[in-house]
Structures are given as structure tokens and as C-alpha cells.
Design a protein around this motif. Structure first.
Motif, PDB file in Angstrom:
ATOM      1  N   GLN A   1       7.499  13.132  -4.158  1.00 41.93           N
ATOM      2  CA  GLN A   1       6.752  14.369  -4.236  1.00 41.93           C
ATOM      3  C   GLN A   1       5.380  13.824  -4.262  1.00 41.93           C
ATOM      4  O   GLN A   1       4.277  14.824  -4.165  1.00 41.93           O
ATOM      5  CB  GLN A   1       7.315  14.955  -5.704  1.00 41.93           C
ATOM      6  CG  GLN A   1       6.846  14.376  -6.949  1.00 41.93           C
ATOM      7  CD  GLN A   1       7.990  13.226  -7.378  1.00 41.93           C
ATOM      8  OE1 GLN A   1       8.863  12.836  -6.456  1.00 41.93           O
ATOM      9  NE2 GLN A   1       7.877  12.665  -8.597  1.00 41.93           N
ATOM     10  N   GLU A   2       4.801  12.417  -4.698  1.00 41.28           N
ATOM     11  CA  GLU A   2       3.704  12.217  -4.634  1.00 41.28           C
ATOM     12  C   GLU A   2       3.127  11.198  -3.626  1.00 41.28           C
ATOM     13  O   GLU A   2       2.136  11.338  -3.110  1.00 41.28           O
ATOM     14  CB  GLU A   2       3.262  11.435  -6.098  1.00 41.28           C
ATOM     15  CG  GLU A   2       3.515  12.416  -7.191  1.00 41.28           C
ATOM     16  CD  GLU A   2       3.448  11.384  -8.410  1.00 41.28           C
ATOM     17  OE1 GLU A   2       2.782  10.293  -8.540  1.00 41.28           O
ATOM     18  OE2 GLU A   2       3.991  11.776  -9.546  1.00 41.28           O
ATOM     19  N   ILE A   3       4.087  10.284  -3.038  1.00 41.51           N
ATOM     20  CA  ILE A   3       3.855   9.511  -2.011  1.00 41.51           C
ATOM     21  C   ILE A   3       4.745   9.929  -0.961  1.00 41.51           C
ATOM     22  O   ILE A   3       5.918   9.970  -0.923  1.00 41.51           O
ATOM     23  CB  ILE A   3       4.159   7.941  -2.514  1.00 41.51           C
ATOM     24  CG1 ILE A   3       3.438   7.689  -4.017  1.00 41.51           C
ATOM     25  CG2 ILE A   3       4.079   6.783  -1.668  1.00 41.51           C
ATOM     26  CD1 ILE A   3       2.011   7.760  -3.754  1.00 41.51           C
ATOM     27  N   SER A   4       4.078   9.709   0.252  1.00 36.21           N
ATOM     28  CA  SER A   4       4.801   9.963   1.776  1.00 36.21           C
ATOM     29  C   SER A   4       5.135   8.734   2.447  1.00 36.21           C
ATOM     30  O   SER A   4       6.107   8.780   3.323  1.00 36.21           O
ATOM     31  CB  SER A   4       4.049  10.990   2.442  1.00 36.21           C
ATOM     32  OG  SER A   4       2.830  10.397   2.877  1.00 36.21           O
ATOM     33  N   GLY A   5       4.563   7.697   1.906  1.00 32.81           N
ATOM     34  CA  GLY A   5       4.782   6.351   2.639  1.00 32.81           C
ATOM     35  C   GLY A   5       4.214   5.071   1.939  1.00 32.81           C
ATOM     36  O   GLY A   5       3.380   5.240   1.181  1.00 32.81           O
ATOM     37  N   VAL A   6       5.021   4.015   2.381  1.00 31.82           N
ATOM     38  CA  VAL A   6       4.622   2.709   1.812  1.00 31.82           C
ATOM     39  C   VAL A   6       4.402   1.658   2.900  1.00 31.82           C
ATOM     40  O   VAL A   6       5.371   1.932   4.021  1.00 31.82           O
ATOM     41  CB  VAL A   6       5.208   2.357   0.791  1.00 31.82           C
ATOM     42  CG1 VAL A   6       4.989   3.206  -0.464  1.00 31.82           C
ATOM     43  CG2 VAL A   6       6.521   2.260   1.049  1.00 31.82           C
ATOM     44  N   ALA A   7       3.566   0.603   2.867  1.00 31.62           N
ATOM     45  CA  ALA A   7       3.637  -0.188   4.014  1.00 31.62           C
ATOM     46  C   ALA A   7       3.240  -1.701   3.514  1.00 31.62           C
ATOM     47  O   ALA A   7       2.241  -1.529   2.507  1.00 31.62           O
ATOM     48  CB  ALA A   7       2.808   0.068   5.151  1.00 31.62           C
ATOM     49  N   TRP A   8       3.843  -2.699   3.755  1.00 32.65           N
ATOM     50  CA  TRP A   8       3.094  -4.007   3.426  1.00 32.65           C
ATOM     51  C   TRP A   8       2.233  -4.177   4.542  1.00 32.65           C
ATOM     52  O   TRP A   8       2.463  -4.379   5.713  1.00 32.65           O
ATOM     53  CB  TRP A   8       4.317  -5.242   3.458  1.00 32.65           C
ATOM     54  CG  TRP A   8       5.132  -5.086   2.326  1.00 32.65           C
ATOM     55  CD1 TRP A   8       6.471  -4.500   2.382  1.00 32.65           C
ATOM     56  CD2 TRP A   8       4.918  -5.605   1.043  1.00 32.65           C
ATOM     57  NE1 TRP A   8       6.759  -4.816   0.863  1.00 32.65           N
ATOM     58  CE2 TRP A   8       6.000  -5.275   0.138  1.00 32.65           C
ATOM     59  CE3 TRP A   8       3.687  -6.121   0.330  1.00 32.65           C
ATOM     60  CZ2 TRP A   8       5.964  -5.599  -1.017  1.00 32.65           C
ATOM     61  CZ3 TRP A   8       3.907  -6.683  -0.927  1.00 32.65           C
ATOM     62  CH2 TRP A   8       5.038  -6.443  -1.617  1.00 32.65           C
TER      63      TRP A   8
ATOM     64  N   THR B   1       1.017  -1.130  -0.001  1.00 34.91           N
ATOM     65  CA  THR B   1       0.151  -0.027   0.004  1.00 34.91           C
ATOM     66  C   THR B   1       0.939   1.247   0.193  1.00 34.91           C
ATOM     67  O   THR B   1       1.871   1.214   0.498  1.00 34.91           O
ATOM     68  CB  THR B   1      -0.934  -0.086   1.225  1.00 34.91           C
ATOM     69  OG1 THR B   1      -0.139   0.181   2.392  1.00 34.91           O
ATOM     70  CG2 THR B   1      -1.841  -1.342   1.157  1.00 34.91           C
ATOM     71  N   VAL B   2       0.415   2.441  -0.496  1.00 32.35           N
ATOM     72  CA  VAL B   2       1.178   3.682  -0.263  1.00 32.35           C
ATOM     73  C   VAL B   2       0.313   4.744   0.137  1.00 32.35           C
ATOM     74  O   VAL B   2      -0.982   4.428   0.003  1.00 32.35           O
ATOM     75  CB  VAL B   2       1.399   4.066  -1.961  1.00 32.35           C
ATOM     76  CG1 VAL B   2       2.569   2.775  -2.637  1.00 32.35           C
ATOM     77  CG2 VAL B   2       0.285   4.250  -2.689  1.00 32.35           C
ATOM     78  N   LEU B   3       0.698   5.573   0.853  1.00 31.79           N
ATOM     79  CA  LEU B   3       0.249   6.896   1.291  1.00 31.79           C
ATOM     80  C   LEU B   3       0.502   7.992   0.670  1.00 31.79           C
ATOM     81  O   LEU B   3       1.607   8.391   0.483  1.00 31.79           O
ATOM     82  CB  LEU B   3       0.786   6.975   2.896  1.00 31.79           C
ATOM     83  CG  LEU B   3       0.157   8.331   3.649  1.00 31.79           C
ATOM     84  CD1 LEU B   3      -1.380   8.066   3.789  1.00 31.79           C
ATOM     85  CD2 LEU B   3       1.027   8.180   4.941  1.00 31.79           C
ATOM     86  N   ARG B   4      -0.648   8.603  -0.023  1.00 32.62           N
ATOM     87  CA  ARG B   4      -0.373   9.826  -0.874  1.00 32.62           C
ATOM     88  C   ARG B   4       0.076  10.969  -0.078  1.00 32.62           C
ATOM     89  O   ARG B   4      -0.311  11.269   1.174  1.00 32.62           O
ATOM     90  CB  ARG B   4      -1.942  10.144  -1.423  1.00 32.62           C
ATOM     91  CG  ARG B   4      -2.654   9.472  -2.225  1.00 32.62           C
ATOM     92  CD  ARG B   4      -3.932   9.806  -2.500  1.00 32.62           C
ATOM     93  NE  ARG B   4      -4.594   8.794  -3.097  1.00 32.62           N
ATOM     94  CZ  ARG B   4      -5.010   9.235  -4.366  1.00 32.62           C
ATOM     95  NH1 ARG B   4      -4.949  10.389  -4.770  1.00 32.62           N
ATOM     96  NH2 ARG B   4      -5.648   8.253  -5.346  1.00 32.62           N
ATOM     97  N   ARG B   5       1.057  11.688  -0.603  1.00 30.38           N
ATOM     98  CA  ARG B   5       1.569  12.853   0.087  1.00 30.38           C
ATOM     99  C   ARG B   5       0.328  13.869   0.354  1.00 30.38           C
ATOM    100  O   ARG B   5       0.265  14.738   1.379  1.00 30.38           O
ATOM    101  CB  ARG B   5       2.675  13.457  -0.764  1.00 30.38           C
ATOM    102  CG  ARG B   5       3.050  14.845  -0.116  1.00 30.38           C
ATOM    103  CD  ARG B   5       4.515  15.251  -0.389  1.00 30.38           C
ATOM    104  NE  ARG B   5       5.433  14.298  -0.296  1.00 30.38           N
ATOM    105  CZ  ARG B   5       6.058  13.864   0.894  1.00 30.38           C
ATOM    106  NH1 ARG B   5       5.837  14.404   1.869  1.00 30.38           N
ATOM    107  NH2 ARG B   5       7.064  12.955   1.022  1.00 30.38           N
ATOM    108  N   ARG B   6      -0.573  14.132  -0.698  1.00 28.17           N
ATOM    109  CA  ARG B   6      -1.933  15.017  -0.543  1.00 28.17           C
ATOM    110  C   ARG B   6      -2.953  14.070  -0.788  1.00 28.17           C
ATOM    111  O   ARG B   6      -2.959  13.431  -1.905  1.00 28.17           O
ATOM    112  CB  ARG B   6      -1.658  15.935  -1.523  1.00 28.17           C
ATOM    113  CG  ARG B   6      -0.587  17.148  -1.192  1.00 28.17           C
ATOM    114  CD  ARG B   6      -0.489  18.267  -2.261  1.00 28.17           C
ATOM    115  NE  ARG B   6       0.077  17.456  -3.518  1.00 28.17           N
ATOM    116  CZ  ARG B   6       1.339  17.255  -3.808  1.00 28.17           C
ATOM    117  NH1 ARG B   6       2.131  17.433  -2.830  1.00 28.17           N
ATOM    118  NH2 ARG B   6       1.624  16.734  -5.066  1.00 28.17           N
ATOM    119  N   ALA B   7      -3.840  14.029  -0.057  1.00 29.04           N
ATOM    120  CA  ALA B   7      -5.016  13.299  -0.041  1.00 29.04           C
ATOM    121  C   ALA B   7      -5.881  13.660  -1.140  1.00 29.04           C
ATOM    122  O   ALA B   7      -5.865  14.886  -1.495  1.00 29.04           O
ATOM    123  CB  ALA B   7      -5.960  12.997   1.194  1.00 29.04           C
TER     124      ALA B   7
END
Length: 138
Positions: free
Chosen positions: A100-107, A37-43
Motif C-alpha cells: 500500500q506504500e511501496i510499489s517496487g524495490v531494487a538492488w 532502494t524502494v519506489l513509493r506508490r505515491r511520490a
């Protein structure tokens, strides 16, 4: 595999000229009972966590195994094509490719995904992950 950083990987086809609906490929990447999964920098319209989507970036290597279907996202209006992928055996570690688009990721464990995402997960994706869709949901 523990939570780590990874690129947003998947093709992002865009069709048509001005005014055409945006089309995006979504990679549902799994490694056993974990999904990337990825966390958007801006929702975007209150959507923060998602499966990787957009253009293909350097990073992990995946194998596409099936098309899970297409839909117009009920919140964003974006046309999405969902592709089931598995982590390739020779894949490098996941890393953040588009800061610049994604602030984080996680399994994340499959069972925890519905609580992480701000919107309903597309029913064919839930079934692919071995999860039961909510009754009465499309």
C-alpha cells in the motif's frame, strides 16, 4: 544479487504531538556494491525512489553498522536519521512488505544511485557508498 523485491525496513520514530516535526529512520542497506532502494506508490513532493525508511517490517535481516547522521530533508521537511546497514548472512530474500506504500524495490549499484533518486543524496551517505559528493553541495 539481482534486483528483487524487499520490504521498507527501518524504524520510524515519531516524536511529539500535533504539529511536531515528523522523524524517520532511513536504512542504507548494502550488499557488496549494491544498495536496496524502494519506489513509493505515491511520490511525496516529486520524490519517488528512496532508501527504505519507516517502521520495521518482516523480511530481510540487516545489521546496523553506523549512524551516518541526521538532517531535515530539503524537499519534504522531514527529519531523517540515516543508519548504515549490511545484509545479514542469514537474511531471507527481499520482498515487498508494504504494497500500500511501496510499489517496487531494487538492488541498485552504488554508482547508479545519484541518477535514480530525484533529489540529492545526503553527503555522508554518498561517502559511505564510496561516491564523490558534487562540489558545492551541502
Amino acid at each position: 544479487m539481482s534486483p528483487t523485491t524487499a520490504p521498507a525496513t527501518a524504524a520510524a520514530p515519531t516524536s511529539g504531538g500535533p504539529g511536531a516535526a515528523r522523524r524517520v529512520a532511513v536504512a542504507v542497506i548494502t550488499d557488496g556494491l549494491l544498495a536496496l532502494t524502494v519506489l513509493r506508490r505515491r511520490a511525496e513532493k516529486d520524490l519517488a525512489w528512496q532508501f527504505p525508511a519507516g517502521k520495521i517490517e518482516p523480511g530481510i535481516t540487516v545489521t546496523a553498522v553506523a549512524s551516518l547522521g541526521e538532517r531535515v530533508h530539503p524537499t519534504t521537511g522531514v527529519h531523517l536519521s540515516y543508519i548504515a546497514c549490511t545484509l545479514a548472512p542469514d537474511s531471507g530474500p527481499a520482498s515487498l512488505a508494504s504494497p500500500q506504500e511501496i510499489s517496487g524495490v531494487a538492488w541498485i549499484e552504488h554508482a547508479k544511485l545519484p541518477g535514480l533518486f530525484d533529489s540529492d543524496i545526503y553527503e555522508p551517505v554518498l561517502r559511505h557508498l564510496g561516491l564523490t559528493p558534487k562540489a558545492g553541495k551541502p
